[in-house]
Write an enzyme that holds these catalytic residues in place. Sequence first.
Site, PDB file in Angstrom:
ATOM      1  N   LYS A 144      -3.073  -0.431   1.192  1.00  0.00           N
ATOM      2  CA  LYS A 144      -3.915  -0.071   2.342  1.00  0.00           C
ATOM      3  C   LYS A 144      -5.175   0.700   1.938  1.00  0.00           C
ATOM      4  O   LYS A 144      -6.233   0.514   2.523  1.00  0.00           O
ATOM      5  CB  LYS A 144      -3.117   0.757   3.348  1.00  0.00           C
ATOM      6  CG  LYS A 144      -2.085  -0.029   4.130  1.00  0.00           C
ATOM      7  CD  LYS A 144      -1.460   0.862   5.193  1.00  0.00           C
ATOM      8  CE  LYS A 144      -0.355   0.153   5.943  1.00  0.00           C
ATOM      9  NZ  LYS A 144       0.189   0.957   7.037  1.00  0.00           N
TER      10      LYS A 144
ATOM     11  N   ASP B 178      -3.159   1.526  12.913  1.00  0.00           N
ATOM     12  CA  ASP B 178      -1.978   2.410  12.938  1.00  0.00           C
ATOM     13  C   ASP B 178      -2.174   3.560  13.931  1.00  0.00           C
ATOM     14  O   ASP B 178      -1.219   3.963  14.607  1.00  0.00           O
ATOM     15  CB  ASP B 178      -1.687   2.977  11.542  1.00  0.00           C
ATOM     16  CG  ASP B 178      -0.971   1.974  10.641  1.00  0.00           C
ATOM     17  OD1 ASP B 178      -0.294   1.078  11.168  1.00  0.00           O
ATOM     18  OD2 ASP B 178      -1.085   2.100   9.407  1.00  0.00           O
TER      19      ASP B 178
ATOM     20  N   THR C  55      -0.269  -4.213   3.792  1.00  0.00           N
ATOM     21  CA  THR C  55       0.803  -3.224   3.778  1.00  0.00           C
ATOM     22  C   THR C  55       0.902  -2.597   2.382  1.00  0.00           C
ATOM     23  O   THR C  55       0.049  -2.832   1.518  1.00  0.00           O
ATOM     24  CB  THR C  55       2.129  -3.840   4.285  1.00  0.00           C
ATOM     25  OG1 THR C  55       3.088  -2.797   4.440  1.00  0.00           O
ATOM     26  CG2 THR C  55       2.692  -4.889   3.341  1.00  0.00           C
TER      27      THR C  55
END
Length: 286
Positions: free
Chosen positions: A71, A107, A67
């Site tokens: 990233k 994501d 996180t």
Amino acid sequence: MRPSGAARLAGVVGWPVAHSLSPRLHGAWLDRYGIDGAYVPFAVDSQHLECFLRLIPHMGVVGVNITLPHKEAALALMDAATPIARQIGAVNMVTVEDGRLVGDNTDAPGFWAHLRASLGARGIAALHGRPLVVLGAGGAARAVAAALLDHLDGPVRVINRSLARAQSLAAMFATERLVPIPWESRAAALEEAGLIVNATSLGMAGAPPLALALDRAMAGAVVYDCVYSPLETALLKQAKARGLGAIGGLGMLAHQARPAFARWFGAQPEVTAELYDELESALRAR
Ligand code: NDP
């Protein structure tokens, strides 16, 4: 179930990491499926990221999520990376495979899975052929753009405070469907758009709100906010008040975690109402 000495070990790496909901999320699934495992937060600063990642294959760790703010830096530290991680230029999931670090980015599929679950087949069909708007040009915006390019067919208007960054996002994907638009033109760029996605950090608790008037959004447009803390941002409140669709980013967080859990702990986890309750109560307790 309490972890035994043989428990599978995974976690999330960030700096700071205390705000992360991922331990709650994976912890709820470990309980739900009765798995002998543990998912813990690792507070690692940028200076020690490489040393930490090099060590995990020797610690029995099966994988870690990445996180903020790591990233993008993590991608350069991988032994191998999936095409989607390379395309987005960011890694949020690292799996240890035969002692090597393999980076992935979930994501984009997480965003798409949540959008599809929220809108249903008819709602998704209504987006075909429509212009789509993405505000932001960072990691979340690149993931959202990748999903929209992959699953829909309309032009994607990328609006960012720094236009150069929106232009480099467009160059990264090398398609004329991505149209960079200056920040000052954001209200006008909503016209005819079926979907408007906030992928900036504006609206997050502690950040200024996103200043965006939705009066030029067409009837039936859907507003998606990647921000999930607060659960309902000012942008979503405005969308609701105007009778537009309004979807918050908590489901993106839940859905992006599914492939990691399945891979590391061996069960396909479900995103249920109970899971949302758990995450929402963790957010409210902050
Ligand atoms: P980045 O730091 O990579 O990007 C931040 C973006 O916000 C940039 O486009 C930046 O513009 C813009 N921005 C920041 N401050 C301002 C400002 N004052 N005015 C205008 N634009 C601004 O962050 P991420 O892409 O990783 O994350 C963005 C958001 O998405 C965060 O809120 C994050 O929590 C959320 N997110 C949610 C996920 C989920 O699962 N729901 C997953 C990943 C992220 P510029 O380029 O000009 O600096």
